[in-house]
Write a protein that holds these residues in place. Structure first.
Motif, PDB file in Angstrom:
ATOM      1  N   VAL A  21       5.821  -2.259  -6.647  1.00  9.03           N
ATOM      2  CA  VAL A  21       5.895  -1.582  -5.345  1.00  9.03           C
ATOM      3  C   VAL A  21       4.941  -0.397  -5.326  1.00  9.03           C
ATOM      4  N   GLU A  22       4.954   0.398  -6.390  1.00  7.84           N
ATOM      5  CA  GLU A  22       4.075   1.558  -6.466  1.00  7.84           C
ATOM      6  C   GLU A  22       2.607   1.158  -6.484  1.00  7.84           C
ATOM      7  N   GLN A  23       2.305   0.020  -7.091  1.00  9.11           N
ATOM      8  CA  GLN A  23       0.927  -0.458  -7.104  1.00  9.11           C
ATOM      9  C   GLN A  23       0.478  -0.802  -5.681  1.00  9.11           C
ATOM     10  N   VAL A  24       1.323  -1.464  -4.914  1.00 11.48           N
ATOM     11  CA  VAL A  24       0.985  -1.801  -3.531  1.00 11.48           C
ATOM     12  C   VAL A  24       0.846  -0.528  -2.700  1.00 11.48           C
ATOM     13  N   LEU A  25       1.786   0.403  -2.865  1.00 12.44           N
ATOM     14  CA  LEU A  25       1.768   1.637  -2.089  1.00 12.44           C
ATOM     15  C   LEU A  25       0.628   2.570  -2.490  1.00 12.44           C
ATOM     16  N   GLY A  26       0.179   2.442  -3.738  1.00 14.84           N
ATOM     17  CA  GLY A  26      -0.864   3.336  -4.230  1.00 14.84           C
ATOM     18  C   GLY A  26      -0.340   4.730  -4.528  1.00 14.84           C
ATOM     19  N   LYS A  27       0.961   4.849  -4.708  1.00 18.77           N
ATOM     20  CA  LYS A  27       1.558   6.145  -5.027  1.00 18.77           C
ATOM     21  C   LYS A  27       2.912   5.925  -5.691  1.00 18.77           C
ATOM     22  N   LYS A  53       3.199  -6.544   0.482  1.00 18.69           N
ATOM     23  CA  LYS A  53       1.815  -6.988   0.335  1.00 18.69           C
ATOM     24  C   LYS A  53       1.247  -7.483   1.660  1.00 18.69           C
ATOM     25  N   ALA A  54       2.037  -8.237   2.413  1.00 19.43           N
ATOM     26  CA  ALA A  54       1.572  -8.756   3.704  1.00 19.43           C
ATOM     27  C   ALA A  54       1.344  -7.634   4.709  1.00 19.43           C
ATOM     28  N   PHE A  55       2.230  -6.655   4.748  1.00 20.98           N
ATOM     29  CA  PHE A  55       2.058  -5.529   5.665  1.00 20.98           C
ATOM     30  C   PHE A  55       0.897  -4.641   5.233  1.00 20.98           C
ATOM     31  N   HIS A  56       0.758  -4.437   3.927  1.00 18.80           N
ATOM     32  CA  HIS A  56      -0.328  -3.604   3.425  1.00 18.80           C
ATOM     33  C   HIS A  56      -1.677  -4.167   3.848  1.00 18.80           C
ATOM     34  N   ALA A  57      -1.790  -5.482   3.833  1.00 20.12           N
ATOM     35  CA  ALA A  57      -3.040  -6.127   4.238  1.00 20.12           C
ATOM     36  C   ALA A  57      -3.343  -5.888   5.721  1.00 20.12           C
ATOM     37  N   GLN A  58      -2.336  -5.520   6.496  1.00 19.28           N
ATOM     38  CA  GLN A  58      -2.527  -5.287   7.926  1.00 19.28           C
ATOM     39  C   GLN A  58      -2.826  -3.828   8.276  1.00 19.28           C
ATOM     40  N   ALA A 111      10.282  -2.400   3.994  1.00 15.69           N
ATOM     41  CA  ALA A 111       8.876  -2.518   3.589  1.00 15.69           C
ATOM     42  C   ALA A 111       7.976  -1.690   4.514  1.00 15.69           C
ATOM     43  N   ALA A 112       8.201  -1.779   5.807  1.00 18.85           N
ATOM     44  CA  ALA A 112       7.376  -1.027   6.763  1.00 18.85           C
ATOM     45  C   ALA A 112       7.542   0.475   6.549  1.00 18.85           C
ATOM     46  N   ARG A 113       8.761   0.932   6.370  1.00 17.86           N
ATOM     47  CA  ARG A 113       9.011   2.367   6.171  1.00 17.86           C
ATOM     48  C   ARG A 113       8.379   2.858   4.863  1.00 17.86           C
ATOM     49  N   LEU A 114       8.450   2.060   3.810  1.00 17.46           N
ATOM     50  CA  LEU A 114       7.806   2.435   2.549  1.00 17.46           C
ATOM     51  C   LEU A 114       6.303   2.608   2.750  1.00 17.46           C
ATOM     52  N   LEU A 115       5.665   1.640   3.412  1.00 18.11           N
ATOM     53  CA  LEU A 115       4.216   1.698   3.614  1.00 18.11           C
ATOM     54  C   LEU A 115       3.799   2.861   4.500  1.00 18.11           C
ATOM     55  N   LEU A 116       4.622   3.185   5.485  1.00 21.57           N
ATOM     56  CA  LEU A 116       4.271   4.247   6.419  1.00 21.57           C
ATOM     57  C   LEU A 116       4.666   5.636   5.914  1.00 21.57           C
ATOM     58  N   GLY A 117       5.353   5.675   4.764  1.00 21.49           N
ATOM     59  CA  GLY A 117       5.731   6.954   4.184  1.00 21.49           C
ATOM     60  C   GLY A 117       6.941   7.593   4.831  1.00 21.49           C
TER      61      GLY A 117
END
Length: 134
Positions: A21-27, A53-58, A111-117
């Protein structure tokens, strides 16, 4: 003899997913988000990862409006209020009953909330999680 589920091993199993998860988030995950993930059944780890991963690509490369698109095709138009608008998985009855307020399944929302911080919210209702084969 089937293996007994040992609740003590779930945090250890989640450690593997945390690094992914941290690898995808970059943090590094904040502690609040980490505790939310630990409260989830470890069996949903792969489901959460593919969504991340799918959301990160977007995500746009340089700022701009973020709009997550569907990742799978939806069933018939009449059934759209019964499925997650992002992954197409059926919404559990507990969420479908709130369909005027809910349009994402619990894992897509996390997943969306994790990616958006944003802080991760989890209703702590196992009924709201997808059924996962063990």
């Amino acid at each position: 003899m089937p293996a007994m589920k040992d609740e003590q091993t779930e945090p250890l199993a989640w450690n593997h997913y945390r690094s992914e998860v941290e690898q995808v988030l970059g943090k590094t995950l904040d502690e609040e988000s980490w505790h939310v993930l630990l409260s989830l059944p470890v069996a949903v780890g792969p489901e959460l990862l593919w969504r991340l991963k799918a959301f990160h690509a977007q995500l746009p490369a340089a700022g701009g409006t973020i709009f997550f698109h569907s990742m799978r095709s939806h069933p018939s138009p009449g059934a759209q209020d019964q499925v997650c608008t992002l992954c197409g998985d059926p919404l559990p009855q507990v969420l479908a009953a709130q369909s005027t307020q809910r349009f994402r399944c619990e894992l897509c929302a996390i997943a969306a909330r994790l990616l958006l911080g944003y802080p991760v919210l989890y209703e702590r209702s196992r009924e709201s999680l997808p059924a996962v084969e063990h």
